[in-house]
Design a protein around this motif. Structure first.
Motif, short mmCIF file in Angstrom:
data_model
loop_
_atom_site.label_atom_id
_atom_site.label_comp_id
_atom_site.label_asym_id
_atom_site.label_seq_id
_atom_site.Cartn_x
_atom_site.Cartn_y
_atom_site.Cartn_z
N ASP A 99 -16.05 16.74 7.93
CA ASP A 99 -15.58 16.51 9.30
C ASP A 99 -16.17 17.54 10.25
OD1 ASP A 99 -14.21 14.39 8.40
OD2 ASP A 99 -12.29 15.42 8.21
N ALA B 24 -18.93 6.84 3.09
CA ALA B 24 -18.01 6.36 2.06
C ALA B 24 -16.57 6.58 2.51
CB ALA B 24 -18.28 7.09 0.74
N ARG C 272 -15.65 3.94 4.92
CA ARG C 272 -15.36 2.69 4.23
C ARG C 272 -13.98 2.73 3.60
NH1 ARG C 272 -20.78 2.66 2.23
NH2 ARG C 272 -20.15 3.62 0.28
N GLU C 273 -13.67 3.87 2.96
CA GLU C 273 -12.37 3.98 2.31
C GLU C 273 -11.24 3.95 3.32
OE1 GLU C 273 -12.46 7.41 -0.32
OE2 GLU C 273 -13.94 6.30 -1.49
N ARG C 274 -11.48 4.61 4.46
CA ARG C 274 -10.50 4.62 5.53
C ARG C 274 -10.18 3.18 5.95
NH1 ARG C 274 -7.71 8.27 5.95
NH2 ARG C 274 -6.19 6.62 5.97
N MET D 117 -10.67 0.46 4.25
CA MET D 117 -9.95 -0.21 3.16
C MET D 117 -8.49 0.18 3.17
SD MET D 117 -11.76 -0.76 -0.39
CE MET D 117 -10.13 -1.33 -0.80
N ALA D 118 -8.24 1.49 3.37
CA ALA D 118 -6.86 1.97 3.34
C ALA D 118 -6.06 1.36 4.47
CB ALA D 118 -6.84 3.50 3.46
N ALA E 39 -5.22 -2.06 3.45
CA ALA E 39 -4.21 -2.04 2.39
C ALA E 39 -2.84 -1.74 2.97
CB ALA E 39 -4.58 -1.00 1.34
N ARG E 40 -2.81 -0.81 3.92
CA ARG E 40 -1.53 -0.48 4.53
C ARG E 40 -0.96 -1.68 5.27
NH1 ARG E 40 -2.67 3.86 7.65
NH2 ARG E 40 -3.13 2.43 9.36
N ARG F 173 -1.51 -4.82 4.78
CA ARG F 173 -1.04 -5.86 3.85
C ARG F 173 0.25 -5.42 3.16
NH1 ARG F 173 -6.20 -5.69 2.56
NH2 ARG F 173 -5.80 -4.90 0.49
N PHE F 174 0.32 -4.13 2.82
CA PHE F 174 1.52 -3.61 2.16
C PHE F 174 2.72 -3.73 3.10
CE2 PHE F 174 4.29 0.12 1.30
CZ PHE F 174 4.74 -0.27 0.05
N GLU F 175 2.50 -3.35 4.36
CA GLU F 175 3.62 -3.41 5.30
C GLU F 175 4.02 -4.85 5.55
OE1 GLU F 175 2.29 -1.02 8.55
OE2 GLU F 175 2.74 0.84 7.43
N PHE F 176 3.03 -5.74 5.60
CA PHE F 176 3.36 -7.14 5.81
C PHE F 176 4.13 -7.68 4.60
CE2 PHE F 176 2.39 -11.71 5.55
CZ PHE F 176 3.01 -12.09 6.72
N ARG F 177 3.74 -7.20 3.43
CA ARG F 177 4.42 -7.64 2.22
C ARG F 177 5.88 -7.18 2.24
NH1 ARG F 177 5.21 -6.18 -3.11
NH2 ARG F 177 4.78 -7.84 -4.62
N ARG G 183 7.65 -9.31 4.61
CA ARG G 183 7.87 -10.64 4.05
C ARG G 183 9.03 -10.62 3.05
NH1 ARG G 183 2.75 -11.96 1.41
NH2 ARG G 183 3.85 -11.22 -0.41
#
Lengths: 343, 192, 495
Positions: free
Chosen positions: C396, C435, C438-440, C442-443, C446-447, C449-453, C456
């Motif tokens: 950074d 990289a 990219r991971e950020r 993805m994260a 993922a967050r 989708r997790f929160e939506f899950r 739900r």
């Protein structure tokens, strides 16, 4: 791992070449200095060099680093020569060795070795020794009382008694002592200085010849591209400016700029000490600030401070500030405007 | 007399500064708890639960409250720990023993021949990366899988395995360069 | 004609080593039996194969078609049979294989039907599409699709043709300018009409006087308003941003396309290939490659795309102590073992490596912050700071020191007295940063989708509770209405 990354060409340059050039640039100064003071100077240089290489090798061994390669970069030698040139030439051998120990072991290797030291090692040595042994560090031989070489060696190695008459204060010391005792009145300073003029004409006791050769050595380093012009230029102009101001304010109390620039360690400091890349600033503007700060502080310490010369402390104080100065003087990236906005 | 003046001055100074600090604390009070969000933003969101908390956000809350160490996140690794330390003004700490293994991203792969379509793994996946329906073959969406391994235990036929993603010229990275320490210097080079 | 040139910061002057290969005429390389054509030969998206294994193809036939805007089609460099579509080794530092089409040549080298494009009557967009289908990319090495550069919103003021060729050893552009100046100038005229540029500047370094003479001669016949600008030889004068600044005084940061500043820049070889595509209907199937270094006959070869690098090197008779290849110039190129990886559209130079010509870099010494790198950096960066933070893996902070602006030209590592492979550190740091980004990303996904899950799950729980409550209510009601009847079964919640 042999790197597969480009570029596959390299300019023929190395750290050892840079350090050897610095040594070469110091050489004329050493010759004139020893002609003035006597071969004791050479003895000190040999002594400091041997001690520096010894300490360096021991530290490299302890730190499990390749000894031959790192001894071959000559950086310890430069430190040693600077110590030998800034310490009084007749200082006892253990004082020089203590100085080298401080520089190589404490200031350099305990901070991570070459490239990692936040302070100039030679100046740490000077500062440590002048605080610990103020009397010894102020005993400069009175020029013109050139002793035979054997006798100088005997003094250095402690076989002969240190005779007080052999040593005297430097011109800077003379003036400061007078200043402290309020012995200076208008016109007095010129007189005092004249009394010191044995060889030279304006810096007292021939110092100007030594410093002049340092100046030439510095010019050589500039021409070879080892140092940039920023620090020496800023150092010399700022010191000249502040000493000129004081001198114009009261010529009776303060000596003229020429005296200040050519006496003590001013030139050595401007070209060889303040330009140390590791502990100094790295940006062009930062180097200007570094040089101005070191020049002014050196003058203030040498005129109003306790110590006869201020280069060491001025450089050390600026070393502390260097990372901060660098941080705020980052140059503009090509393609970005000066205010950081993209063009 | 002198000593009394000195004490008085110091006391007055302390009072003034204390008052200033108190005022500042009231005036510039930060509303809510944005620290949790900031911590959560640093966590890798694998939702793997390896830190001992049920998901990234609960761990973020615990870290923000100061109840959990910052070195418990295996996917975040050293880098994540350092960022947390920087954010929270805490000291860097070595990674916990449970975290030591190198964080290498692996993704779940379902053996199509053995999958019986029980949907248990779909229910276990915290990030909805498995698609399928009852008595239909399930499959993992590669790009969405975080490799948290939470789908492995529920599978009754053990048809889920974890494999690292294959490297391509696009995802390939330049390796780290050797430093100038002794172990990186070959003997013949050192002699040169 | 004299022009005021702006001077970019830094730069170095390595030994040019160009004479040897610049002397001989461009020679045509004999047709190899087998050609390997990696799909991804341009910046952007790889094209999609549109031939089958076993299919016969003609020279110039499209074998992979571009399906995105930043992508170009790929053509068969000779007539023959497709024998394989699969992973093949590539001239890439990773040594990883990548998808490629393999063609077995039939020796006839028969063209498909070629038709020149009547571009004067066409809209610029149609010409762009034609260039995309002709596989035209920047042949200077960056392989950016040329059609994608054209047609920006900003009107073009300056059209810059890059013939600087500042890297040592490389002479392919030099020879091309000497031998095919007419075609290049015709291409420039075409590009000028397409872009509507006010000014056409052809920049050539002053160490190529014959190329300058040839270009001026060609201009004399056609257009007198084109200007050949002589640049002082200093690496990297031919780098896009440095060249634009030198000629126009405009700064282009890394994330800004020059087109946005009203500047278009094309390499001379690219201009030549554009002209061949438009005027002769020939897609990009060959290119001029300099073969130099540790060889007996350094020369420029016009080689088909897909030819093995080693086979091309053998044509110039490498000396016995050759131990590898440098693909590209010695400052920015890639060092590989002797490889059969194919020539691609971006391979402008092959240098036979030997310990004598390219001695191995001495081991790295500690940085003493001498700032030689900062003085050499043409981007005005502080490479020693970037190195410091990259080495400490504090990426950074490296990014704060504008790591992204590094063009990897190699000037810093060229001058470094401590022999630090600075560019390698920067590539490493850039890779890690990319990289991490990219991971950020993805994260974040993922967050979400997790929160939506979670949301739900909670919604379903609430619905279930509501349902049970409703059922209970209904049971109580019905029990009150008809105590003898059993409670009605719960109605399904989904409509």
């Amino acid at each position: 791992m042999p790197t597969p990354s480009s570029p596959h060409l390299r300019e023929a340059n190395s750290i050892s070449r840079i350090m050897r050039l610095v040594c070469a640039a110091l050489f004329p100064g050493i010759v004139v200095y020893s002609a003035l003071i006597g071969p004791a100077v050479l003895a000190q240089i040999v002594l400091a060099s041997v001690a520096a290489l010894f300490f360096e090798a021991v530290m490299l061994k302890l730190r499990a680093m390749p000894i031959r390669r790192f001894l071959g970069d000559y950086s310890a030698l430069v430190t040693a020569w600077l110590i030998a040139l800034t310490f009084p030439p007749l200082s006892p051998w253990w004082l020089t060795v203590t100085g080298v120990f401080f520089a190589i072991v404490v200031a350099k290797h305990l901070y991570g070795g070459l490239g990692q030291n936040p302070f100039n090692p030679a100046m740490i040595a000077f500062a440590a020794c002048i605080i610990a042994f103020p009397a010894l560090m102020s005993e400069w031989p009175a020029q013109g009382l050139m002793l035979p070489f054997e006798q100088q060696l005997e003094i250095i190695f402690g076989f002969a008694p240190r005779i007080d008459a052999l040593t005297a204060a430097t011109p800077l010391d003379v003036i400061k002592t007078a200043l402290k005792n309020n012995a200076l009145r208008a016109g007095n300073i010129q007189e005092l200085l004249m009394s010191q003029n044995l060889y030279g004409t304006f810096a007292g006791r021939g110092w100007e010849w030594v410093t002049m050769t340092y100046l030439c050595g510095g010019a050589f380093l500039l021409a070879m591209g080892v140092i940039t012009w920023h620090v020496p230029f800023a150092f010399i102009t700022s010191m000249a400016a502040i000493s000129a101001l004081c001198w114009l304010f009261d010529p009776g109390r303060f000596s003229d700029p020429l005296f200040h620039l050519f006496s003590g360690g001013a030139m050595l400091g401007a070209f060889f000490i303040a330009t140390d890349p590791v502990s100094g600033c790295a940006t062009p503007r930062g180097r200007l600030i570094f040089g101005v700060g070191a020049g002014i502080l050196a003058y203030l310490i040498r005129v109003f401070g306790v110590f006869p010369d201020g280069i060491a402390f001025a450089v050390l104080i600026m070393n502390i500030c260097a990372p901060l100065i660098d941080r705020y003087t980052q140059p503009t990236v090509f393609g970005r405007r000066a205010n950081g906005r993209r063009s | 007399m002198d000593i009394l003046t000195a004490i008085a001055v110091m006391a007055l100074g302390a009072l003034l500064l204390g008052a200033a600090l108190g005022c500042a604390a009231v005036r510039f009070r930060v509303e809510g708890n944005p620290v949790t969000d900031k911590v959560n933003a640093i966590l890798p969101q694998t939702q793997c639960g390896q830190c001992g908390f049920p998901g990234c956000r609960p761990y973020a809350e615990a870290v923000a409250k100061g109840e959990a160490e910052i070195n418990l996140c295996p996917p975040g690794g050293e880098e994540g720990m350092r960022k947390l330390a920087e954010l929270l003004g805490r000291d860097c700490v070595p990674l916990a023993e449970t975290v030591k293994r190198a964080p290498k991203r692996e993704i779940a792969i379902i053996d199509e021949n053995r999958c019986i379509g029980c949907t248990l793994c779909i229910q276990a996946c915290p990030v909805d990366a498995i698609v399928g329906a009852a008595r239909q073959m399930h499959t993992v969406v590669e790009a969405l899988c975080t490799g948290c391994e939470l789908c492995r235990p529920p599978c009754p036929v053990e048809c889920i395995e974890f494999r690292p993603l294959p490297e391509t010229p696009e995802t390939w990275r330049w390796p780290e360069v050797g430093f100038w320490k002794k172990e990186d210097v070959k003997p013949e080079m050192a002699a040169a | 004609m004299m022009r005021t040139l702006f001077s970019f910061p830094g730069g170095v002057k390595p030994d040019p080593n160009k004479e040897a290969s610049a002397r001989a005429f461009i020679a045509s390389a004999p047709l190899p039996e087998r050609l390997v054509l990696p799909l991804k030969q341009s910046a952007g998206v790889a094209p999609l194969p549109c031939v089958r294994v076993g299919e016969r193809v003609k020279k110039g036939q499209i074998i992979a078609v571009a399906e995105a805007w930043i992508s170009v089609s790929l053509h068969a460099p000779t007539s023959g049979k497709v024998t394989d579509i699969g992973a093949h080794p590539l001239a890439h530092p990773s040594g990883l294989p990548a998808p490629a089409i393999v063609i077995e040549a039939d020796g006839e080298d028969a063209w498909r039907e070629r038709q020149p494009l009547d571009w004067q009557g066409l809209a610029p967009r149609e010409v762009q599409c034609y260039l995309q289908q002709s596989g035209v990319v920047g042949l200077g090495g960056a392989v950016f699709p040329s059609h994608a550069k054209l047609g920006g919103d900003t009107p073009t003021e300056e059209l810059i043709i890059n013939g600087a060729e500042c890297e040592p050893y490389i002479t392919c552009d030099d020879r091309l300018m000497r031998e095919r100046a007419d075609e290049i100038i015709s291409g420039v005229a075409l590009l000028r009409d397409l872009t509507g540029a006010r000014q056409c500047l052809i920049a050539v370094e002053n160490n190529k006087p014959e190329a300058i003479r040839a270009l001026r001669g060609a201009i004399g016949k056609h257009r007198e308003d084109f200007v050949v600008v002589t640049l002082p030889a200093r690496y990297p004068a031919g780098s896009l941003r440095q060249l634009i600044y030198a000629l126009t005084g405009k700064h282009a940061p890394v994330n800004v396309l020059p087109a946005a500043l009203g500047v278009q820049c094309f390499n001379v070889a690219t201009v030549h290939s554009i002209w061949r595509a438009v005027a002769h209907g020939e897609p990009v199937v060959r290119r001029v490659v300099t073969v130099s270094g540790n060889v007996r006959a350094p020369k420029n070869w016009e080689a088909p795309i897909g030819m093995s690098m080693n086979a091309l090197l053998q044509l110039s008779e490498p000396l016995d102590d050759t131990d590898g290849l440098i693909v590209g110039g010695p400052m920015m190129g890639l060092s590989l073992p002797l490889t059969n990886a194919p020539i691609t559209k971006g391979s402008n130079c092959l240098i036979a490596r030997s310990p004598r010509l390219f001695p191995p870099r001495p081991p790295e010494s500690p940085c003493i912050r001498c700032t030689a790198c900062a003085q050499a950096c043409p981007q005005g960066l502080q490479p020693f700071e970037l190195y410091w933070w990259s080495r400490a893996r504090n990426f950074d902070r490296a990014a704060e020191h504008a790591l992204a602006e590094c063009i990897e030209c190699g000037c810093c590592a060229y001058v470094c007295p401590a022999a630090i492979p600075l560019v390698h550190y920067f590539r490493f740091a850039k890779g890690e940063l990319a990289a991490a980004a990219r991971e950020r990303q993805m994260a974040d996904g993922a967050r979400d989708r997790f929160e939506f899950r979670q949301f739900r799950a909670e919604r379903e729980k609430a619905e279930k509770q509501a349902k049970t409550a409703a059922a209970k209510q209904a049971a109580v009601m019905s029990a009150a209405a008809a105590p003898s009847e059993k409670p009605a079964p719960t109605p399904p919640s989904e409509p």
